[in-house]
Write an enzyme that holds these catalytic residues in place. Structure first.
Site, mmCIF file in Angstrom:
data_model
loop_
_atom_site.group_PDB
_atom_site.id
_atom_site.type_symbol
_atom_site.label_atom_id
_atom_site.label_comp_id
_atom_site.label_asym_id
_atom_site.label_seq_id
_atom_site.Cartn_x
_atom_site.Cartn_y
_atom_site.Cartn_z
ATOM 1 N N CYS A 252 33.433 31.988 12.491
ATOM 2 C CA CYS A 252 33.687 33.353 12.942
ATOM 3 C C CYS A 252 34.322 33.282 14.320
ATOM 4 O O CYS A 252 33.885 32.519 15.175
ATOM 5 C CB CYS A 252 32.358 34.108 13.005
ATOM 6 S SG CYS A 252 32.365 35.496 14.144
ATOM 7 N N ASP B 57 2.532 10.470 3.057
ATOM 8 C CA ASP B 57 3.444 11.412 3.690
ATOM 9 C C ASP B 57 2.663 12.388 4.562
ATOM 10 O O ASP B 57 2.387 13.515 4.177
ATOM 11 C CB ASP B 57 4.221 12.163 2.608
ATOM 12 C CG ASP B 57 5.515 12.711 3.158
ATOM 13 O OD1 ASP B 57 5.781 12.491 4.352
ATOM 14 O OD2 ASP B 57 6.249 13.358 2.394
ATOM 15 N N GLU C 206 0.849 -1.189 0.000
ATOM 16 C CA GLU C 206 0.000 0.000 0.000
ATOM 17 C C GLU C 206 0.883 1.236 0.000
ATOM 18 O O GLU C 206 2.037 1.168 0.428
ATOM 19 C CB GLU C 206 -0.914 -0.019 1.230
ATOM 20 C CG GLU C 206 -0.149 -0.152 2.529
ATOM 21 C CD GLU C 206 -0.996 -0.642 3.708
ATOM 22 O OE1 GLU C 206 -1.784 -1.589 3.509
ATOM 23 O OE2 GLU C 206 -0.848 -0.078 4.790
ATOM 24 N N CYS D 231 30.035 38.475 18.653
ATOM 25 C CA CYS D 231 29.235 38.341 17.432
ATOM 26 C C CYS D 231 27.759 38.181 17.819
ATOM 27 O O CYS D 231 27.377 37.190 18.445
ATOM 28 C CB CYS D 231 29.709 37.128 16.634
ATOM 29 S SG CYS D 231 28.773 36.902 15.120
ATOM 30 N N LYS E 194 2.830 4.593 0.927
ATOM 31 C CA LYS E 194 3.282 5.196 2.174
ATOM 32 C C LYS E 194 2.887 6.668 2.125
ATOM 33 O O LYS E 194 3.433 7.449 1.350
ATOM 34 C CB LYS E 194 4.797 5.056 2.326
ATOM 35 C CG LYS E 194 5.295 5.627 3.623
ATOM 36 C CD LYS E 194 6.701 5.130 3.915
ATOM 37 C CE LYS E 194 7.190 5.602 5.262
ATOM 38 N NZ LYS E 194 7.365 7.054 5.349
ATOM 39 N N CYS F 61 29.653 40.345 12.382
ATOM 40 C CA CYS F 61 30.401 41.166 13.344
ATOM 41 C C CYS F 61 31.754 41.624 12.819
ATOM 42 O O CYS F 61 32.440 42.402 13.476
ATOM 43 C CB CYS F 61 30.589 40.391 14.648
ATOM 44 S SG CYS F 61 31.758 39.030 14.497
HETATM 45 S S1 IVH Z 1 2.567 0.701 8.619
HETATM 46 C C1 IVH Z 1 5.596 0.919 11.430
HETATM 47 N N1 IVH Z 1 1.562 1.705 6.471
HETATM 48 O O1 IVH Z 1 5.260 5.688 7.867
HETATM 49 C C2 IVH Z 1 4.619 -0.052 10.962
HETATM 50 N N2 IVH Z 1 2.899 3.117 7.839
HETATM 51 O O2 IVH Z 1 8.052 6.175 8.562
HETATM 52 C C3 IVH Z 1 3.227 0.391 11.076
HETATM 53 N N3 IVH Z 1 3.081 5.418 7.032
HETATM 54 O O3 IVH Z 1 5.031 5.720 11.339
HETATM 55 C C4 IVH Z 1 2.920 1.423 10.113
HETATM 56 N N4 IVH Z 1 1.829 5.153 5.257
HETATM 57 O O4 IVH Z 1 3.341 7.112 9.974
HETATM 58 C C5 IVH Z 1 2.329 1.946 7.554
HETATM 59 N N5 IVH Z 1 0.570 2.473 4.546
HETATM 60 C C6 IVH Z 1 1.321 2.700 5.608
HETATM 61 C C7 IVH Z 1 1.886 3.970 5.888
HETATM 62 C C8 IVH Z 1 2.674 4.131 7.012
HETATM 63 C C9 IVH Z 1 2.536 6.012 5.968
HETATM 64 C C10 IVH Z 1 3.949 6.086 7.991
HETATM 65 C C11 IVH Z 1 3.606 5.854 9.428
HETATM 66 C C12 IVH Z 1 4.862 5.319 10.049
HETATM 67 C C13 IVH Z 1 5.849 5.909 9.117
HETATM 68 C C14 IVH Z 1 7.176 5.306 9.144
#
Ligand code: IVH
Length: 718
Positions: A454, A138, A134, A460, A136, A431
């Site tokens: 510096c 942001d 799935e 400063c 990730k 400075c």
């Molecule tokens: S799984 C850590 N699934 O990524 C395992 N995390 O950098 C449980 N995140 O803290 C999380 N999309 O905030 C999971 N589809 C996704 C995600 C996801 C974004 C974030 C989440 C996690 C961070 C790690």
């Protein structure tokens, strides 16, 4: 042993020791760097390096830690997640930690991950591992707790163990159900997922900010963070946030034994879940999914920075467990950074707390992957020289996810002839003091540092202001309401010229309320709301008159001293009095030896500490701070005890019930160490199938307790 052999061996040990020392220094420095960037990212929501650079540093740390496990200290980022929760909100203890995730840069690293899982679980190639994949998202992770079908608590991740209670803000997010079907949902259910802001809402919000003359948000993640952490939920409600559920924390029961079915179940209960989600049976299938989403990345309408792969079966996850930092059963396959071309309008120089001059490029504003980018740190003048960056150049700028972008390359073909190259200045632009370049010792050789500094120190204004900011900052004295803006104002009013002045502020104010706190209304000068904020600040200052020794040392702004070395040094000397006494009465050599004997303290830090405690100006600062009524607490670390805490354990032979990797995890979870050789220091020996007989004999001779696998399992279960 012949004397030659002895000599050879001792020189070998010396080389090994000096190598270890160098590695230690390097690791310490990397820990420091990561801590700084974590702070910039999680606390200030204002990161200063790209995701890719950040990942690279972490990767380096992991590599070194793998080769030198004995050098790992409690400051390792592999033992920690996120940042401390803000004091503005009530705190929530997570029932199970909210962890981070491990990263893979490419297919090879994904394969390596899957191989390690097979090894760990002892699954051979004939057996299929099912994965879900799935996007990730942001954004910011959040935890939602439902009791009897009612949303009771919404919390941020915080430091992973303790988060902030943002229930009222969470309730304003459309799509998050306030109640769920009590008949079908478990009695207690903690849903986890990501709060994010869509590109449309981000652009809308920035238009409004712009109209109101307010600062623009750098990217959707920053905007989401700022919105989620509003003290007034009405403000959060105005900022259209959204949510995807992708995991769970604790639950009184779960109706399925795999991730895929559970996510669909959550969807049925009314949670928003991401439709770009699938079940796969091989790495090749995962990569096809990855490529497909990467292609459609720009049209999803929200920022994603990779694909998360997760093991589907929950019983396998249970066996795999987590490190302090991430679960072993998931990995994020990161996307490459996004890029754009823009023009360098100017290069400004900032002077930091320790006097380091940092050139910053002002860019012609450009949209990169949904975020407006207008400046970028160039790090140091070496970097400018190496990349040959000049004012007026057209450059490639890259932004990975959530960071201040990076100038990667000058487009030389577009350069006009009249551009002049940039040289480091001889004098500080703030400075006017002389600028120097420090030297570092590498064995017998000397090398010049990349940065220039510096020499103005307390003369400063930039350095002084930065020192005060550092002193008041989160990881130091953590004084609420004394941020950049206030410090600049108090400095220009000459009310705070040194950290000591902070603690006399209230008295100064009471003796003679200065015009600074007054404001004009019509023709009259009044003391009104501004006074209230001053009084609030005094309260905040008074709350912080007691401080732990490590934080105190860190707050002094001693060059090269980061949180982790401050912790080590505090732990060694225990009290500020002992430090003042010892370092002044001992010879430099003696203090040097003491400091260098601490695992994790390098030469640079040691020199700075001694210098700071012996130099009359800086020593005076410590004394004046104590005289101003601060209590520096003696250092006492608490350690959680288990039956096998701090024990050293050795395994010989093959285990039947688990792989060695799994056994190691279990042992470490209980605070013990798994070692690779037997010595008098070993506490327990676990003998599996076909053990090395000599090891068992030796253990018996040493009086070390020997367990069979079954006995061991019973022992730790007890
Ligand atoms: S799984 C850590 N699934 O990524 C395992 N995390 O950098 C449980 N995140 O803290 C999380 N999309 O905030 C999971 N589809 C996704 C995600 C996801 C974004 C974030 C989440 C996690 C961070 C790690």
């Amino acid at each position: 042993m012949s004397s030659k052999k002895q000599k050879d061996q001792s020189s070998l040990i010396n080389t090994k020791n000096s190598l270890e020392k160098k590695v230690k220094i390097k690791l310490e420095k990397l820990y420091e760097t990561i801590k700084k960037h974590d702070f910039a990212y999680y606390e200030n929501h204002n990161p200063t390096i790209s995701d890719a650079e950040y990942d690279e540093i972490r990767r380096l740390i992991l590599e070194i830690e793998k080769d030198y496990p004995s050098l790992i200290t409690s400051n390792s980022p592999s033992l920690r997640v996120g940042a401390e929760p803000s004091e503005k909100f009530k705190k929530v203890k997570h029932s199970t930690p909210m962890l981070s995730i491990q990263n893979a840069k490419n297919k090879e690293e994904v394969i390596a991950w899957s191989d390690s899982l097979r090894n760990f679980l002892r699954i051979d190639e004939n057996n299929i591992i099912e994965y879900v994949a799935e996007p990730k998202i942001d954004g910011l992770s959040a935890s939602l707790i439902y009791e009897d079908g009612v949303l009771k608590v919404g919390a941020t991740r915080g430091n992973g163990k303790i988060g902030e209670d943002i229930t009222e803000n969470i309730k304003t997010i459309k799509g998050i159900p306030h109640t769920i079907d009590k008949k079908r949902a478990p009695k207690f259910l903690e849903i986890r997922g990501e709060v994010y802001m869509s590109h449309d809402n981000f652009n809308l919000l920035n238009e409004i900010q712009d109209k109101q003359g307010k600062e623009l948000f750098k990217n959707p993640r920053n905007a989401a963070a700022g919105s989620l952490k509003q003290l007034d939920p009405k403000e959060t409600a105005k900022r259209s946030l959204e949510f995807f559920a992708y995991a769970w924390g604790s639950a009184s029961s779960l109706p399925y034994d795999n991730h895929y079915d559970l996510i669909n179940f959550f969807k049925d209960l009314g949670f928003p879940t991401n439709d770009n989600f699938g079940l796969f049976k091989s790495i090749d299938e995962l990569i096809i999914f990855y490529e497909d989403i990467l292609e459609r990345r720009g049209s999803l309408g929200y920022d994603i920075d990779g694909i998360v792969y997760k093991i589907n079966r929950l019983d396998w996850r249970e066996r795999l467990q987590s490190t302090e930092h991430h679960p072993r059963w998931a990995i994020a396959h990161k996307f490459p950074a996004e890029k754009a071309v823009t023009k360098i309008l100017d290069i400004e120089i900032q002077v930091g707390r320790t006097g380091v001059l940092t050139p910053v490029a002002r860019l012609s504003p450009v949209n990169i992957g949904g975020a407006l980018v207008s400046n970028s740190s160039l790090h140091n003048f070496e970097e400018i020289k190496r990349k040959d960056i000049r004012i007026g150049d057209m450059v490639w700028v890259q932004r990975a996810g959530d960071v201040i972008p990076q100038v990667i390359k000058v487009i030389k073909e577009k350069r006009k002839n009249d551009l002049t190259s940039i040289n480091p200045p001889d004098n500080c632009p703030v400075c006017g003091s002389k600028v120097v370049r420090d030297k570092i010792k590498l064995g017998k050789k000397e090398k010049e540092e990349k940065y220039i500094r510096c020499t103005g120190e307390f003369k400063c204004s930039s350095q002084v202001i930065e020192r005060i900011k550092h002193f008041s900052s989160k990881s130091a004295f953590d004084i609420d309401g004394l941020g950049e803006k206030q410090i600049n104002e108090y400095y220009s009013e000459k009310l705070i010229k040194s950290p000591v002045d902070i603690f006399y502020l209230e008295k100064k104010y009471k003796d003679n309320p200065p015009p600074f706190w007054r404001y004009t209304s019509g023709s009259k000068t009044k003391i009104g709301t501004i006074k209230d904020s001053a009084l609030k600040l005094f309260e905040a200052i008074n709350r912080k008159r007691e401080i732990d020794l490590d934080r105190f040392l860190f707050s002094l702004g001693i060059r090269h001293l980061g949180l982790s070395s401050a912790d080590l040094i505090a732990n060694y000397y225990k009290s500020i009095d002992a430090m003042l006494e010892n370092i002044s009465s001992n010879s430099i050599n003696q203090s040097m030896q003491e400091l260098l004997s601490l695992d994790g303290v390098g030469e640079k830090v040691a020199i700075s500490i001694i210098d700071f405690f012996q130099n009359s100006d800086t020593r005076q600062l410590i004394i004046e701070l104590i005289e101003s009524g601060i209590t520096v607490k003696n250092y006492n670390k608490e350690i959680k005890e288990t039956k096998i805490s701090d024990k050293t354990i050795l395994i010989t032979g093959t285990l039947k019930t688990m792989s060695r990797a799994e056994a190691k995890v279990k042992i470490e979870l209980l605070g013990a160490k798994l070692s690779s050789s037997l010595s008098k220091k070993t506490n327990y020996l676990i003998a599996g199938d076909k053990p090395t007989v000599s090891k068992v004999d030796k253990a018996n001779n040493f009086g070390i307790r020997v367990f069979s696998e079954e006995e061991w399992n019973d022992f730790i279960e007890e």
